[in-house]
Design an enzyme around this catalytic site. Structure first.
Site, PDB file in Angstrom:
ATOM      1  N   PRO A  38      -0.407   1.634   5.941  1.00  0.00           N
ATOM      2  CA  PRO A  38       0.995   1.713   5.515  1.00  0.00           C
ATOM      3  C   PRO A  38       1.267   2.859   4.542  1.00  0.00           C
ATOM      4  O   PRO A  38       2.417   3.275   4.390  1.00  0.00           O
ATOM      5  CB  PRO A  38       1.234   0.349   4.844  1.00  0.00           C
ATOM      6  CG  PRO A  38       0.255  -0.553   5.488  1.00  0.00           C
ATOM      7  CD  PRO A  38      -0.967   0.292   5.710  1.00  0.00           C
TER       8      PRO A  38
ATOM      9  N   GLU B 191       0.818  -1.209   0.000  1.00  0.00           N
ATOM     10  CA  GLU B 191       0.000   0.000   0.000  1.00  0.00           C
ATOM     11  C   GLU B 191       0.855   1.263   0.000  1.00  0.00           C
ATOM     12  O   GLU B 191       0.521   2.253  -0.658  1.00  0.00           O
ATOM     13  CB  GLU B 191      -0.955  -0.003   1.186  1.00  0.00           C
ATOM     14  CG  GLU B 191      -2.127  -0.954   1.039  1.00  0.00           C
ATOM     15  CD  GLU B 191      -1.734  -2.419   1.150  1.00  0.00           C
ATOM     16  OE1 GLU B 191      -2.425  -3.277   0.574  1.00  0.00           O
ATOM     17  OE2 GLU B 191      -0.706  -2.692   1.825  1.00  0.00           O
TER      18      GLU B 191
ATOM     19  N   HIS C  41     -10.982  -5.883   7.995  1.00  0.00           N
ATOM     20  CA  HIS C  41     -11.682  -5.655   6.727  1.00  0.00           C
ATOM     21  C   HIS C  41     -12.930  -4.798   6.903  1.00  0.00           C
ATOM     22  O   HIS C  41     -13.762  -4.738   5.995  1.00  0.00           O
ATOM     23  CB  HIS C  41     -12.105  -6.986   6.094  1.00  0.00           C
ATOM     24  CG  HIS C  41     -10.972  -7.898   5.758  1.00  0.00           C
ATOM     25  ND1 HIS C  41     -10.362  -8.695   6.695  1.00  0.00           N
ATOM     26  CD2 HIS C  41     -10.330  -8.119   4.590  1.00  0.00           C
ATOM     27  CE1 HIS C  41      -9.404  -9.389   6.124  1.00  0.00           C
ATOM     28  NE2 HIS C  41      -9.357  -9.060   4.847  1.00  0.00           N
TER      29      HIS C  41
END
Length: 358
Positions: free
Chosen positions: A110, A81, A150
């Site tokens: 990140p 990411e 998630h």
């Protein structure tokens, strides 16, 4: 025309002056359509991310785009990411308009340094010599039993960062128009897509989950190009008793609660939290004298706190009751108990009863 009528009026741009054929699309299809149209109109628009190419994205939002526009404009990236965001910043500075997808909002952390320290500041620190016209798309929120990694709703983090814009659509019509506007914007935009309503408004709004890929009512979406300006709220329902501020999935939940309880409310779908349509909020609260704020994210330092402060600062002498908030809990995101975590009919109903009793 009154302020309320102005808020209720359909969004129109010169590109919408003529009637367009309409289709019934869910949010996934509307997002795919917006990406396709933007790539057709501007060869500098590129789509990138994990599995967005041949596979078409984990939720299929980019399905078919690589076949239409080629592997140089729709391409897969490594699972990094930080790298995805960093490359997008460089692309934007070079003259492209990248649309990176972060597979889930929970994975975006990140890349925060690149977003906050580079993308958000680039235009300012270079005296507008360079810009970062990038739109970071990401599914967010719960509804699919995704658990702690998630299902998060981190919108308040990005709302705090000067230089970033944060968009959260609640309908397929808005998703398409807002995404096109975001892609054409010269500033970096965080575009959060509520995956709980990816396939349309859901049944079982409250206590029982519905498979997210099962289709329900869809939205009428015009064909072709149209834009919805960033920073303009939508008056989802109109009423005199209370103003309810919400965005994303929670717009549908509060509408259902009000219908169930027979409450006539101004339900304002904020659409974008940065920039914020404070004029629409102020006009509605001054009209109703009461305000409820609902969001899925945790309560402490959530964006509802900022909304509460703004309403109190601007509308204090018009308020007939204290501003109330109904939010997620200050706990790690639960897995099997996520439907108890969501603001639902009991907690929203209790808050409305409290406000209206004042």
């Amino acid at each position: 025309m009154s302020e309320t009528e102005t808020m209720s009026a359909p969004d129109q741009t010169p590109d919408q002056a003529e009637a367009k054929p309409e289709r019934r699309l869910n949010m996934i299809e509307a997002i795919n359509d917006a990406l396709n149209i933007s790539m057709q109109r501007d060869e500098n628009v590129v789509v990138m991310g994990e599995d967005v190419g041949y596979f078409g994205g984990v939720f299929r939002c980019t399905a078919g785009l690589q076949e239409k526009h080629g592997k140089n404009r729709v391409f897969d990236t490594p699972i990094s990411e930080c790298g995805i965001i960093a490359v997008a910043v460089g692309m934007g500075a070079y003259g492209l308009r990248p649309v990176p997808e972060i597979q889930f909002a929970d994975y975006i952390y990140p890349g925060l340094d690149q977003l906050i320290s580079e993308a958000a500041r680039l235009r300012y620190r270079s005296a507008a010599e360079y810009i970062a016209p990038m739109t970071v798309r990401s599914p967010f929120g719960g509804g699919i039993f995704g658990g702690q990694t998630h299902s998060q709703s981190p919108e308040a983090i990005f709302a705090h960062v000067s230089g970033l814009k944060t968009v959260i659509p609640a309908t397929p019509y808005d998703a398409k128009g807002l995404l096109i506007s975001a892609i054409e914007d010269n500033d970096p935009v965080i575009f959060f897509e509520p995956k709980r309503i990816y396939n349309g408004p859901f049944s079982g709004y409250y206590d029982k989950p519905v498979q997210p890929w099962k289709k329900f009512d869809q939205s009428v979406v015009p064909e072709g190009y149209y834009k919805i300006p960033l920073g303009k709220a939508r008056l989802a329902t109109e009423g005199e008793q209370v103003t309810i501020l919400a965005y994303g999935t929670m717009v549908h939940v509060v509408e259902a609660v009000c219908k169930e309880k027979g409450i006539e409310a101004d339900v304002l779908d904020l659409r974008t939290i940065v920039p914020l349509d404070i004029e629409a909020i102020e006009a509605s609260v001054k009209k109703t004298g009461r305000c409820l704020i609902v969001h899925e994210a945790t309560r402490t330092a959530g964006f509802g706190a900022e909304l509460s402060a703004l309403v109190t600062e601007r509308c204090f002498y018009h308020l007939e009751a204290p501003v109330e908030r109904v939010t997620g809990f200050d706990t790690p995101y639960p897995h099997s108990l996520e439907w108890a975590y969501f603001p639902g009919p009991i907690r929203i109903g209790e808050a409305l009863d409290k406000i209206l009793a004042e």
